[in-house]
Design a protein around this motif. Structure first.
Motif, PDB file in Angstrom:
ATOM      1  N   ILE A 108      94.358 -21.589  35.080  1.00  0.00           N
ATOM      2  CA  ILE A 108      94.303 -21.346  36.523  1.00  0.00           C
ATOM      3  C   ILE A 108      94.260 -19.844  36.827  1.00  0.00           C
ATOM      4  CG2 ILE A 108      95.420 -23.516  37.114  1.00  0.00           C
ATOM      5  CD1 ILE A 108      97.968 -21.903  37.737  1.00  0.00           C
ATOM      6  N   THR A 109      94.814 -19.024  35.919  1.00  0.00           N
ATOM      7  CA  THR A 109      94.679 -17.569  36.096  1.00  0.00           C
ATOM      8  C   THR A 109      93.220 -17.159  35.960  1.00  0.00           C
ATOM      9  OG1 THR A 109      96.904 -17.210  35.195  1.00  0.00           O
ATOM     10  CG2 THR A 109      95.432 -15.303  35.280  1.00  0.00           C
ATOM     11  N   ALA A 110      92.544 -17.714  34.943  1.00  0.00           N
ATOM     12  CA  ALA A 110      91.116 -17.441  34.769  1.00  0.00           C
ATOM     13  C   ALA A 110      90.320 -17.963  35.957  1.00  0.00           C
ATOM     14  CB  ALA A 110      90.616 -18.075  33.473  1.00  0.00           C
ATOM     15  N   GLN A 111      90.701 -19.158  36.456  1.00  0.00           N
ATOM     16  CA  GLN A 111      90.021 -19.723  37.625  1.00  0.00           C
ATOM     17  C   GLN A 111      90.192 -18.818  38.837  1.00  0.00           C
ATOM     18  OE1 GLN A 111      91.706 -23.348  39.158  1.00  0.00           O
ATOM     19  NE2 GLN A 111      90.495 -23.220  41.023  1.00  0.00           N
ATOM     20  N   ASP A 161      83.579 -14.914  42.685  1.00  0.00           N
ATOM     21  CA  ASP A 161      82.531 -15.606  43.432  1.00  0.00           C
ATOM     22  C   ASP A 161      82.381 -15.044  44.845  1.00  0.00           C
ATOM     23  OD1 ASP A 161      81.631 -17.352  41.484  1.00  0.00           O
ATOM     24  OD2 ASP A 161      83.155 -18.854  41.919  1.00  0.00           O
ATOM     25  N   TRP A 162      83.500 -14.602  45.413  1.00  0.00           N
ATOM     26  CA  TRP A 162      83.498 -14.168  46.809  1.00  0.00           C
ATOM     27  C   TRP A 162      83.579 -12.653  46.987  1.00  0.00           C
ATOM     28  CZ3 TRP A 162      82.396 -17.660  50.458  1.00  0.00           C
ATOM     29  CH2 TRP A 162      82.549 -19.002  50.123  1.00  0.00           C
ATOM     30  N   LEU A 163      83.920 -11.950  45.915  1.00  0.00           N
ATOM     31  CA  LEU A 163      84.226 -10.528  46.030  1.00  0.00           C
ATOM     32  C   LEU A 163      83.024  -9.688  46.463  1.00  0.00           C
ATOM     33  CD1 LEU A 163      86.701  -8.773  45.707  1.00  0.00           C
ATOM     34  CD2 LEU A 163      86.043  -8.323  43.346  1.00  0.00           C
ATOM     35  N   SER A 164      81.850 -10.084  46.058  1.00  0.00           N
ATOM     36  CA  SER A 164      80.670  -9.264  46.345  1.00  0.00           C
ATOM     37  C   SER A 164      79.946  -9.673  47.622  1.00  0.00           C
ATOM     38  CB  SER A 164      79.689  -9.336  45.168  1.00  0.00           C
ATOM     39  OG  SER A 164      79.301 -10.676  44.939  1.00  0.00           O
ATOM     40  N   ILE A 165      80.476 -10.691  48.339  1.00  0.00           N
ATOM     41  CA  ILE A 165      79.779 -11.193  49.527  1.00  0.00           C
ATOM     42  C   ILE A 165      79.540 -10.097  50.558  1.00  0.00           C
ATOM     43  CG2 ILE A 165      80.025 -12.696  51.546  1.00  0.00           C
ATOM     44  CD1 ILE A 165      79.083 -14.148  49.088  1.00  0.00           C
ATOM     45  N   SER A 218      91.024 -22.156  48.005  1.00  0.00           N
ATOM     46  CA  SER A 218      91.075 -21.837  49.431  1.00  0.00           C
ATOM     47  C   SER A 218      91.522 -20.399  49.665  1.00  0.00           C
ATOM     48  CB  SER A 218      92.006 -22.804  50.170  1.00  0.00           C
ATOM     49  OG  SER A 218      93.312 -22.766  49.635  1.00  0.00           O
ATOM     50  N   SER A 219      92.471 -19.911  48.867  1.00  0.00           N
ATOM     51  CA  SER A 219      92.969 -18.549  49.064  1.00  0.00           C
ATOM     52  C   SER A 219      91.913 -17.509  48.686  1.00  0.00           C
ATOM     53  CB  SER A 219      94.249 -18.317  48.259  1.00  0.00           C
ATOM     54  OG  SER A 219      94.029 -18.496  46.875  1.00  0.00           O
ATOM     55  N   THR A 220      91.143 -17.781  47.620  1.00  0.00           N
ATOM     56  CA  THR A 220      90.112 -16.813  47.234  1.00  0.00           C
ATOM     57  C   THR A 220      88.966 -16.778  48.250  1.00  0.00           C
ATOM     58  OG1 THR A 220      89.115 -18.497  45.775  1.00  0.00           O
ATOM     59  CG2 THR A 220      90.601 -16.882  44.762  1.00  0.00           C
ATOM     60  N   LYS A 221      88.694 -17.905  48.893  1.00  0.00           N
ATOM     61  CA  LYS A 221      87.661 -17.927  49.929  1.00  0.00           C
ATOM     62  C   LYS A 221      88.073 -17.086  51.138  1.00  0.00           C
ATOM     63  CE  LYS A 221      85.727 -22.438  48.707  1.00  0.00           C
ATOM     64  NZ  LYS A 221      85.576 -23.859  49.094  1.00  0.00           N
ATOM     65  N   VAL A 222      89.397 -17.057  51.408  1.00  0.00           N
ATOM     66  CA  VAL A 222      89.896 -16.266  52.524  1.00  0.00           C
ATOM     67  C   VAL A 222      90.039 -14.805  52.118  1.00  0.00           C
ATOM     68  CG1 VAL A 222      91.848 -15.882  54.084  1.00  0.00           C
ATOM     69  CG2 VAL A 222      91.087 -18.211  53.593  1.00  0.00           C
TER      70      VAL A 222
END
Length: 426
Positions: free
Chosen positions: A15-18, A25-29, A144-148
């Protein structure tokens, strides 16, 4: 007695790797939008194709990626996916046209479509059935937290270091995730043999059909997927138009939309924390009440907007919080139920079909939302969609007993497959 999830080092590593990979996935948006929208002055249609380039591979290739995840070593697939995405993000620094960005993002989406079912299959190997619900709650919290947080952190990094440096940082997150996955055990022989048994002569087409057939044979999974798909479709339909709805208010705060998005994400986190502490619950009823909550939240928001109620800075984020909590009640219990009911050697195929369905909903939703709002108006469109969800809640409750009655052999995991990878090194 089964070890707690926090004591399962392999699960913690996974889950740390996930978390790192999902953040990537979202960092460069924001950096991509800044590059294409501001520097290259892209048209609105070109901007729409940015997100579509990432989403389309998951929608089109989800079942195929899932079948591949069941045929190959999942650890290897995850590492290849992370390394490939890390390299592709680096290539964005060399992009000189919007079409190069589309191609790179589409390729990134292909490898993301492989990572998700491989990760879910690996989780099934590492976690016992009695801990699956808690494990899925934690992974959903991460998603959900990484998307936010991803776009928020991306915006800060772009302002502080510039967009090209953000691409370098984003690329590093995928390489770091790959290093962590290297620490995971390979699939145990007993599980690997189970996957391959009787499959030597099977085609990839047969594997694809088996994933769809498995879901169709389980009324629980089939109707659950229907609820999930419809809920996500209406979520995306409404989310894409909520800024238009808020424009109907007078004296609306310019920050209100941001507060609503943050509240919605926080709601999903609250549900994840709540469900991670529960090991036994009725997943189907949680999903039903989640559908009711989404419908009620959007419906009340439309009614209060119609009456132009004051203090929107309070009630809009509150209703968005309710919608987020309710969305978590739909997504998390369903994914946990799928993990419980799916044999380890079929998780890739099953989750591939599910991911394809949900991604298709995220693509169709915004398009349908714009069309519906254009035809009948923004407030009526919210009222109609919320009413449909509330009606779906009552129908789902009426059919509860029928849905929950299914053949045990369809959903019963094959013995000796749970926790196979973790047993290999214990």
């Amino acid at each position: 007695m089964e070890r707690k999830l926090s004591q399962n080092k392999n699960f913690v590593t996974l889950i740390t790797a996930q978390a790192i990979s999902s953040l990537g996935d979202w960092l460069s948006i924001v950096a991509i939008i800044t590059l294409v929208g501001l520097k290259w002055e892209a048209t609105p249609m070109q901007m729409s194709l940015i997100i579509l380039s990432l989403a389309m591979p998951m929608a089109l290739l989800g079942p195929l990626s899932g079948a591949i995840a069941d045929r190959m070593e999942r650890k290897t697939l995850m590492i290849v996916s992370d390394v490939a995405r890390g390299i592709l993000i680096l290539l964005l620094t060399l992009a000189s046209s919007v079409w190069m960005v589309y191609i790179i993002l589409f390729a990134t989406g292909i490898f993301s479509s492989v990572f998700v079912p491989a990760k879910n299959g690996k989780l099934k190997e590492l976690v016992k059935d009695e801990n699956i619900k808690g494990a899925m709650s934690l992974t959903s919290m991460i998603d959900s937290s990484t998307k936010v947080m991803g776009p928020l952190i991306s915006g800060i990094l772009v302002s502080s270091f510039g967009m090209y440096n953000v691409f370098y940082i984003d690329s590093a997150t995928f390489f770091l995730s790959a290093i962590l996955i290297l620490l995971l055990p390979a699939t145990a022989k007993e599980s690997s043999n189970n996957r391959q048994e009787g499959k030597q002569d099977s085609s990839l087409k047969t594997d694809l059909q088996e994933g769809i057939t498995f879901i169709r044979q389980s009324s629980y999974l089939l109707y659950g997927l229907f609820l999930l798909g419809i809920s996500l479709l209406i979520l995306q339909l409404s989310d894409s138009q909520i800024i238009i709805l808020l424009r109907e208010l007078t004296n609306v705060s310019p920050d209100l939309f941001g507060y609503a998005v943050t509240s919605s994400g926080s709601g999903m986190l609250i549900t994840g924390v709540f469900l991670s502490r529960k090991t036994e619950y009725n997943a189907y009823m949680y999903m039903c009440f989640g559908v009711l909550g989404i419908g009620t939240g959007f419906g009340v928001m439309a009614v209060l907007t119609y009456f132009n109620l004051s203090l929107s800075i309070i009630w809009v984020p509150f209703l968005a919080l309710i919608v987020g909590i309710s969305a978590g009640l739909v997504f998390i219990p369903f994914q946990a139920a799928v993990q419980e009911k799916t044999p380890v050697h079929m998780t890739g195929r099953v989750f591939g079909v599910i991911n394809s369905t949900t991604t298709t909903a995220t693509i169709i939703g915004p398009l349908a939302g714009g069309a519906l709002a254009t035809v009948i108006g923004i407030i009526p469109s919210f009222v109609v969609t919320s009413s449909l969800l509330i009606f779906l809640f009552f129908i789902s409750v009426l059919f509860r007993n029928k849905v929950e009655q299914e053949d045990e052999h369809v959903t019963e995991s094959q013995p000796g497959t749970q926790g196979a990878a973790s047993r290999q090194i214990n």
